[in-house]
Design a protein around this motif. Structure first.
Motif, PDB file in Angstrom:
ATOM      1  N   ARG A  97       0.851  -1.181   0.000  1.00  0.00           N
ATOM      2  CA  ARG A  97       0.000   0.000   0.000  1.00  0.00           C
ATOM      3  C   ARG A  97       0.892   1.239   0.000  1.00  0.00           C
ATOM      4  N   LEU A  98       0.784   1.999  -1.061  1.00  0.00           N
ATOM      5  CA  LEU A  98       1.510   3.259  -1.154  1.00  0.00           C
ATOM      6  C   LEU A  98       0.646   4.381  -0.596  1.00  0.00           C
ATOM      7  N   SER A  99       1.310   5.344   0.021  1.00  0.00           N
ATOM      8  CA  SER A  99       0.617   6.513   0.550  1.00  0.00           C
ATOM      9  C   SER A  99       1.211   7.775  -0.054  1.00  0.00           C
ATOM     10  N   CYS A 100       0.354   8.739  -0.248  1.00  0.00           N
ATOM     11  CA  CYS A 100       0.764  10.057  -0.732  1.00  0.00           C
ATOM     12  C   CYS A 100       0.180  11.063   0.225  1.00  0.00           C
ATOM     13  N   ILE A 130      -7.332   2.788  -5.677  1.00  0.00           N
ATOM     14  CA  ILE A 130      -6.953   4.107  -5.199  1.00  0.00           C
ATOM     15  C   ILE A 130      -8.056   4.638  -4.300  1.00  0.00           C
ATOM     16  N   SER A 131      -7.666   5.294  -3.225  1.00  0.00           N
ATOM     17  CA  SER A 131      -8.636   5.875  -2.307  1.00  0.00           C
ATOM     18  C   SER A 131      -8.009   7.098  -1.659  1.00  0.00           C
ATOM     19  N   ARG A 132      -8.845   7.905  -1.019  1.00  0.00           N
ATOM     20  CA  ARG A 132      -8.313   9.085  -0.346  1.00  0.00           C
ATOM     21  C   ARG A 132      -9.037   9.322   0.961  1.00  0.00           C
ATOM     22  N   ASP A 133      -8.309   9.943   1.872  1.00  0.00           N
ATOM     23  CA  ASP A 133      -8.859  10.355   3.155  1.00  0.00           C
ATOM     24  C   ASP A 133      -8.496  11.826   3.308  1.00  0.00           C
ATOM     25  N   ASN A 134      -9.413  12.702   2.955  1.00  0.00           N
ATOM     26  CA  ASN A 134      -9.106  14.130   2.975  1.00  0.00           C
ATOM     27  C   ASN A 134      -8.896  14.655   4.393  1.00  0.00           C
ATOM     28  N   ALA A 135      -9.468  13.995   5.368  1.00  0.00           N
ATOM     29  CA  ALA A 135      -9.253  14.410   6.755  1.00  0.00           C
ATOM     30  C   ALA A 135      -7.795  14.213   7.162  1.00  0.00           C
ATOM     31  N   LYS A 136      -7.128  13.274   6.494  1.00  0.00           N
ATOM     32  CA  LYS A 136      -5.722  13.006   6.786  1.00  0.00           C
ATOM     33  C   LYS A 136      -4.799  13.546   5.692  1.00  0.00           C
ATOM     34  N   ASN A 137      -5.384  14.249   4.711  1.00  0.00           N
ATOM     35  CA  ASN A 137      -4.574  14.755   3.586  1.00  0.00           C
ATOM     36  C   ASN A 137      -3.760  13.632   2.953  1.00  0.00           C
ATOM     37  N   ALA A 138      -4.406  12.521   2.666  1.00  0.00           N
ATOM     38  CA  ALA A 138      -3.680  11.369   2.163  1.00  0.00           C
ATOM     39  C   ALA A 138      -4.459  10.664   1.062  1.00  0.00           C
ATOM     40  N   VAL A 139      -3.721  10.122   0.121  1.00  0.00           N
ATOM     41  CA  VAL A 139      -4.257   9.266  -0.931  1.00  0.00           C
ATOM     42  C   VAL A 139      -3.473   7.964  -0.885  1.00  0.00           C
ATOM     43  N   TYR A 140      -4.181   6.864  -1.090  1.00  0.00           N
ATOM     44  CA  TYR A 140      -3.555   5.556  -0.985  1.00  0.00           C
ATOM     45  C   TYR A 140      -3.677   4.795  -2.308  1.00  0.00           C
ATOM     46  N   LEU A 141      -2.698   3.955  -2.566  1.00  0.00           N
ATOM     47  CA  LEU A 141      -2.775   3.040  -3.700  1.00  0.00           C
ATOM     48  C   LEU A 141      -2.512   1.641  -3.154  1.00  0.00           C
ATOM     49  N   GLN A 142      -3.577   0.869  -3.030  1.00  0.00           N
ATOM     50  CA  GLN A 142      -3.456  -0.517  -2.593  1.00  0.00           C
ATOM     51  C   GLN A 142      -3.155  -1.365  -3.815  1.00  0.00           C
ATOM     52  N   CYS A 150       3.209  10.181  -6.925  1.00  0.00           N
ATOM     53  CA  CYS A 150       1.882  10.783  -6.864  1.00  0.00           C
ATOM     54  C   CYS A 150       1.989  12.226  -7.344  1.00  0.00           C
ATOM     55  N   ALA A 151       0.898  12.723  -7.855  1.00  0.00           N
ATOM     56  CA  ALA A 151       0.874  14.063  -8.431  1.00  0.00           C
ATOM     57  C   ALA A 151      -0.479  14.698  -8.186  1.00  0.00           C
ATOM     58  N   ALA A 152      -0.468  16.028  -8.117  1.00  0.00           N
ATOM     59  CA  ALA A 152      -1.685  16.791  -7.869  1.00  0.00           C
ATOM     60  C   ALA A 152      -2.042  17.628  -9.086  1.00  0.00           C
ATOM     61  N   ASP A 153      -3.306  17.591  -9.440  1.00  0.00           N
ATOM     62  CA  ASP A 153      -3.817  18.366 -10.566  1.00  0.00           C
ATOM     63  C   ASP A 153      -4.726  19.450 -10.022  1.00  0.00           C
ATOM     64  N   PHE A 154      -4.347  20.728 -10.240  1.00  0.00           N
ATOM     65  CA  PHE A 154      -5.102  21.853  -9.711  1.00  0.00           C
ATOM     66  C   PHE A 154      -6.294  22.229 -10.577  1.00  0.00           C
ATOM     67  N   SER A 155      -6.411  21.638 -11.734  1.00  0.00           N
ATOM     68  CA  SER A 155      -7.467  22.059 -12.643  1.00  0.00           C
ATOM     69  C   SER A 155      -8.836  21.750 -12.063  1.00  0.00           C
ATOM     70  N   PRO A 156      -9.822  22.577 -12.342  1.00  0.00           N
ATOM     71  CA  PRO A 156     -11.189  22.248 -11.921  1.00  0.00           C
ATOM     72  C   PRO A 156     -11.614  20.926 -12.526  1.00  0.00           C
ATOM     73  N   PHE A 157     -12.324  20.152 -11.760  1.00  0.00           N
ATOM     74  CA  PHE A 157     -12.721  18.825 -12.228  1.00  0.00           C
ATOM     75  C   PHE A 157     -13.573  18.925 -13.481  1.00  0.00           C
ATOM     76  N   ASP A 158     -13.191  18.164 -14.499  1.00  0.00           N
ATOM     77  CA  ASP A 158     -13.927  18.111 -15.757  1.00  0.00           C
ATOM     78  C   ASP A 158     -14.424  16.682 -15.932  1.00  0.00           C
ATOM     79  N   PRO A 159     -15.721  16.449 -15.747  1.00  0.00           N
ATOM     80  CA  PRO A 159     -16.253  15.088 -15.832  1.00  0.00           C
ATOM     81  C   PRO A 159     -16.163  14.487 -17.229  1.00  0.00           C
ATOM     82  N   THR A 160     -15.848  15.325 -18.239  1.00  0.00           N
ATOM     83  CA  THR A 160     -15.739  14.802 -19.603  1.00  0.00           C
ATOM     84  C   THR A 160     -14.322  14.359 -19.930  1.00  0.00           C
ATOM     85  N   ALA A 161     -13.368  14.628 -19.048  1.00  0.00           N
ATOM     86  CA  ALA A 161     -11.974  14.293 -19.318  1.00  0.00           C
ATOM     87  C   ALA A 161     -11.439  13.370 -18.241  1.00  0.00           C
TER      88      ALA A 161
END
Length: 128
Positions: free
Chosen positions: A19-22, A70-82, A96-107
């Motif tokens: 399990r990887l953590s970010c 992949i899952s995330r726990d925003n309360a812990k500021n963490a994303v996991y990859l099991q 791991c990488a962060a994308d600041f773009s507004p979420f686009d459900p078409t992409a």
């Protein structure tokens, strides 16, 4: 400021799990799409999985479907990859990488160049 740190990599045998953590200490972590990519020396960075800011949508590469979650726990500021049922071909440095773009459900957030911040990576080595 964004500072992503990956942990959880290491040497394992084929068939094992990891399990990887970010993690990030920033207050805006819960606003980002977070992706996992991997890279072998001499190869291009390859998309593995991504999760949008709310956790309501996830995306997987074909190589990861059915084995990785992949899952995330925003309360812990963490994303996991099991990662289960690991194979030697999963050997790579995982980022791991962060994308600041507004979420686009078409992409689908699978393109490395669309991500804004990257961690330093964690090595995963799977031996047969």
């Amino acid at each position: 400021q964004v500072s992503l740190v990956e942990t959880g990599g290491g040497p394992v045998q084929a068939g094992d799990s990891l399990r990887l953590s970010c993690a990030d200490s920033g207050r805006m972590f819960s606003k980002y799409t977070i992706g996992w990519f991997r890279q072998d020396p001499g190869e291009e960075r390859e998309f593995v999985a991504a999760v949008i800011w709310s956790g309501d949508a996830t995306y997987y590469a074909d190589s990861a479907k059915g084995r990785f979650t992949i899952s995330r726990d925003n309360a812990k500021n963490a994303v996991y990859l099991q990662m289960n049922s690991l194979k030697p071909e999963d050997t790579a440095v995982y980022y791991c990488a962060a994308d600041f773009s507004p979420f686009d459900p078409t992409a689908e957030p699978t393109i490395a160049s669309e991500y804004d911040y990257w961690g330093q990576g964690t090595q995963v080595t799977v031996s047969s």
